[in-house]
Design a protein around this motif. Structure first.
Motif, PDB file in Angstrom:
ATOM      1  N   ALA A  75       0.819  -1.223   0.000  1.00 56.58           N
ATOM      2  CA  ALA A  75       0.000   0.000   0.000  1.00 56.58           C
ATOM      3  C   ALA A  75       0.846   1.263   0.000  1.00 56.58           C
ATOM      4  CB  ALA A  75      -0.937  -0.004   1.203  1.00 56.58           C
ATOM      5  N   THR A  76       2.092   1.175   0.455  1.00 50.87           N
ATOM      6  CA  THR A  76       2.941   2.368   0.562  1.00 50.87           C
ATOM      7  C   THR A  76       3.948   2.476  -0.572  1.00 50.87           C
ATOM      8  OG1 THR A  76       4.413   1.145   2.065  1.00 50.87           O
ATOM      9  CG2 THR A  76       2.694   2.498   3.066  1.00 50.87           C
ATOM     10  N   ARG A  77       3.775   1.683  -1.619  1.00 50.81           N
ATOM     11  CA  ARG A  77       4.668   1.820  -2.776  1.00 50.81           C
ATOM     12  C   ARG A  77       4.470   3.162  -3.470  1.00 50.81           C
ATOM     13  NH1 ARG A  77       2.630  -2.825  -6.355  1.00 50.81           N
ATOM     14  NH2 ARG A  77       0.763  -2.369  -5.133  1.00 50.81           N
ATOM     15  N   GLU A  78       5.504   3.626  -4.129  1.00 54.17           N
ATOM     16  CA  GLU A  78       5.365   4.822  -4.953  1.00 54.17           C
ATOM     17  C   GLU A  78       4.516   4.490  -6.177  1.00 54.17           C
ATOM     18  OE1 GLU A  78       9.020   6.652  -6.037  1.00 54.17           O
ATOM     19  OE2 GLU A  78       9.847   6.548  -4.012  1.00 54.17           O
ATOM     20  N   ALA A  79       3.801   5.478  -6.653  1.00 57.02           N
ATOM     21  CA  ALA A  79       2.981   5.278  -7.849  1.00 57.02           C
ATOM     22  C   ALA A  79       3.873   5.185  -9.086  1.00 57.02           C
ATOM     23  CB  ALA A  79       1.996   6.431  -8.001  1.00 57.02           C
ATOM     24  N   CYS A  80       3.468   4.358 -10.018  1.00 60.37           N
ATOM     25  CA  CYS A  80       4.189   4.239 -11.287  1.00 60.37           C
ATOM     26  C   CYS A  80       4.080   5.568 -12.039  1.00 60.37           C
ATOM     27  CB  CYS A  80       3.608   3.105 -12.125  1.00 60.37           C
ATOM     28  SG  CYS A  80       4.448   2.863 -13.709  1.00 60.37           S
ATOM     29  N   ARG A  81       5.161   6.017 -12.616  1.00 61.32           N
ATOM     30  CA  ARG A  81       5.147   7.309 -13.310  1.00 61.32           C
ATOM     31  C   ARG A  81       4.529   7.222 -14.700  1.00 61.32           C
ATOM     32  NH1 ARG A  81      11.540   8.309 -14.815  1.00 61.32           N
ATOM     33  NH2 ARG A  81      11.919   6.313 -15.858  1.00 61.32           N
ATOM     34  N   TYR A  82       4.284   6.007 -15.177  1.00 62.76           N
ATOM     35  CA  TYR A  82       3.686   5.840 -16.495  1.00 62.76           C
ATOM     36  C   TYR A  82       2.175   5.650 -16.357  1.00 62.76           C
ATOM     37  CZ  TYR A  82       8.517   5.089 -17.882  1.00 62.76           C
ATOM     38  OH  TYR A  82       9.868   5.233 -18.085  1.00 62.76           O
ATOM     39  N   ARG A  83       1.410   6.483 -17.041  1.00 62.73           N
ATOM     40  CA  ARG A  83      -0.042   6.432 -16.924  1.00 62.73           C
ATOM     41  C   ARG A  83      -0.590   5.119 -17.477  1.00 62.73           C
ATOM     42  NH1 ARG A  83      -3.308  11.648 -18.750  1.00 62.73           N
ATOM     43  NH2 ARG A  83      -2.094  12.387 -16.965  1.00 62.73           N
ATOM     44  N   THR A  84      -0.004   4.615 -18.547  1.00 61.31           N
ATOM     45  CA  THR A  84      -0.437   3.346 -19.145  1.00 61.31           C
ATOM     46  C   THR A  84       0.741   2.387 -19.156  1.00 61.31           C
ATOM     47  OG1 THR A  84       0.043   4.227 -21.352  1.00 61.31           O
ATOM     48  CG2 THR A  84      -2.236   4.408 -20.548  1.00 61.31           C
ATOM     49  N   CYS A  85       1.102   1.899 -17.994  1.00 63.97           N
ATOM     50  CA  CYS A  85       2.242   0.991 -17.866  1.00 63.97           C
ATOM     51  C   CYS A  85       1.848  -0.394 -18.384  1.00 63.97           C
ATOM     52  CB  CYS A  85       2.673   0.897 -16.411  1.00 63.97           C
ATOM     53  SG  CYS A  85       4.060  -0.229 -16.119  1.00 63.97           S
ATOM     54  N   THR A  86       2.701  -0.959 -19.216  1.00 63.50           N
ATOM     55  CA  THR A  86       2.431  -2.287 -19.779  1.00 63.50           C
ATOM     56  C   THR A  86       3.395  -3.338 -19.239  1.00 63.50           C
ATOM     57  OG1 THR A  86       3.849  -1.787 -21.688  1.00 63.50           O
ATOM     58  CG2 THR A  86       1.495  -1.293 -21.895  1.00 63.50           C
ATOM     59  N   GLU A  87       4.269  -2.950 -18.332  1.00 69.38           N
ATOM     60  CA  GLU A  87       5.247  -3.887 -17.784  1.00 69.38           C
ATOM     61  C   GLU A  87       4.586  -4.736 -16.688  1.00 69.38           C
ATOM     62  OE1 GLU A  87       7.910  -6.266 -16.968  1.00 69.38           O
ATOM     63  OE2 GLU A  87       8.487  -4.780 -18.488  1.00 69.38           O
ATOM     64  N   LYS A  88       4.487  -6.035 -16.942  1.00 73.48           N
ATOM     65  CA  LYS A  88       3.771  -6.887 -15.990  1.00 73.48           C
ATOM     66  C   LYS A  88       4.544  -7.127 -14.704  1.00 73.48           C
ATOM     67  CE  LYS A  88       5.243 -11.479 -17.577  1.00 73.48           C
ATOM     68  NZ  LYS A  88       4.773 -12.797 -18.026  1.00 73.48           N
ATOM     69  N   ASN A  89       5.851  -6.857 -14.700  1.00 75.15           N
ATOM     70  CA  ASN A  89       6.649  -7.034 -13.484  1.00 75.15           C
ATOM     71  C   ASN A  89       7.043  -5.693 -12.862  1.00 75.15           C
ATOM     72  OD1 ASN A  89       6.658  -9.891 -13.526  1.00 75.15           O
ATOM     73  ND2 ASN A  89       8.257  -9.870 -15.091  1.00 75.15           N
ATOM     74  N   CYS A  90       6.306  -4.642 -13.192  1.00 75.86           N
ATOM     75  CA  CYS A  90       6.579  -3.332 -12.598  1.00 75.86           C
ATOM     76  C   CYS A  90       6.241  -3.379 -11.109  1.00 75.86           C
ATOM     77  CB  CYS A  90       5.759  -2.258 -13.308  1.00 75.86           C
ATOM     78  SG  CYS A  90       5.995  -0.602 -12.621  1.00 75.86           S
ATOM     79  N   ARG A  91       7.162  -2.954 -10.270  1.00 74.58           N
ATOM     80  CA  ARG A  91       6.969  -3.078  -8.825  1.00 74.58           C
ATOM     81  C   ARG A  91       6.268  -1.873  -8.195  1.00 74.58           C
ATOM     82  NH1 ARG A  91      11.235  -0.205  -6.373  1.00 74.58           N
ATOM     83  NH2 ARG A  91      13.004   0.204  -7.752  1.00 74.58           N
ATOM     84  N   TYR A  92       5.941  -0.867  -8.998  1.00 74.16           N
ATOM     85  CA  TYR A  92       5.285   0.321  -8.468  1.00 74.16           C
ATOM     86  C   TYR A  92       3.763   0.139  -8.437  1.00 74.16           C
ATOM     87  CZ  TYR A  92       9.891   2.345  -9.029  1.00 74.16           C
ATOM     88  OH  TYR A  92      11.239   2.581  -8.934  1.00 74.16           O
ATOM     89  N   ARG A  93       3.097   1.067  -7.778  1.00 77.89           N
ATOM     90  CA  ARG A  93       1.651   0.940  -7.605  1.00 77.89           C
ATOM     91  C   ARG A  93       0.901   1.510  -8.803  1.00 77.89           C
ATOM     92  NH1 ARG A  93      -1.938   2.343  -2.196  1.00 77.89           N
ATOM     93  NH2 ARG A  93      -3.908   1.681  -3.064  1.00 77.89           N
ATOM     94  N   HIS A  94      -0.215   0.855  -9.142  1.00 77.70           N
ATOM     95  CA  HIS A  94      -1.004   1.240 -10.310  1.00 77.70           C
ATOM     96  C   HIS A  94      -2.473   1.398  -9.922  1.00 77.70           C
ATOM     97  CE1 HIS A  94       2.594  -0.802 -11.798  1.00 77.70           C
ATOM     98  NE2 HIS A  94       2.505  -0.027 -12.863  1.00 77.70           N
TER      99      HIS A  94
END
Length: 201
Positions: A75-94
């Motif tokens: 819950a405390t992860r940083e938000a992903c900077r990409y609005r439409t992230c397609t990386e399935k292993n991205c560790r940021y919050r979406h």
């Protein structure tokens, strides 16, 4: 003291008396024996099992305390900077749908009894994954569920690599200017008390 189970809730007694639901107690959520059977497809069940494994931070079996810890980590992860992230292993919050389970299914982090032995015992239930993640699976499309699981696995695996100190140069074979000054100053004051082989950068 030992904990007593009533239904799908495990109670921690707050006093030395025998466990009883009539005593002041802290509820510890547990998968009910009558939990519905998993309704996910094989691929979703597989990635859910991998997420449960990643949540097992201690390596001893997922405990109620670890569920609460993982909920806070995710819950405390940083938000992903990409609005439409397609990386399935991205560790940021979406977004809000990125949370797959309720923190209340773990031991209450604000109570000292959550740090007791009962909250650290592995949860023994073949329906643990469905109890924890089934609501999210039914809320999301199977593909979205699998991607979200993969991202949470990546986040927890990354978190595990950050535990403790990281030794970059054990023994300081070539200390920089600041390190050399610190070593010299300590030796001037306290003498030959530094074990260089135990130093690290």
């Amino acid at each position: 003291p030992a904990a007593a189970s009533v239904g799908n809730v495990c109670y921690f007694p707050l006093g030395p008396s025998a466990p009883s639901p009539s005593l002041p107690a802290v509820p510890l959520p547990m998968p009910p024996a009558t939990c519905s059977s998993p309704r996910w497809d094989e691929d979703s069940g597989s990635v859910a099992a991998r997420l449960i494994e990643a949540m097992n931070l201690s390596g001893k079996g997922l405990s109620s305390r670890e569920i609460a810890d993982c909920a806070q980590i995710l819950a405390t992860r940083e938000a992903c900077r990409y609005r439409t992230c397609t990386e399935k292993n991205c560790r940021y919050r979406h977004g809000e749908d990125d949370i797959l389970f309720d923190a209340e299914k773990g031991a209450p982090r604000s109570c000292p009894h959550s740090f007791a032995s009962a909250a650290l015992q592995p949860i023994q239930s073949p329906l643990l994954a469905w109890w924890l993640l089934g609501d999210a699976f039914e809320r999301l499309e199977p593909q979205a569920f699998r991607v979200t699981c993969s991202r949470q696995i990546a986040a927890l695996e990354h978190f595990s690599t950050r535990q403790g100190a990281r030794i970059v140069a054990k023994g300081l074979p070539a200390p920089d200017e600041l390190q050399s000054f610190a070593l010299k100053r300590v030796q001037e004051i306290w003498g030959d008390v530094i074990d260089r082989s135990s130093c690290q950068e």
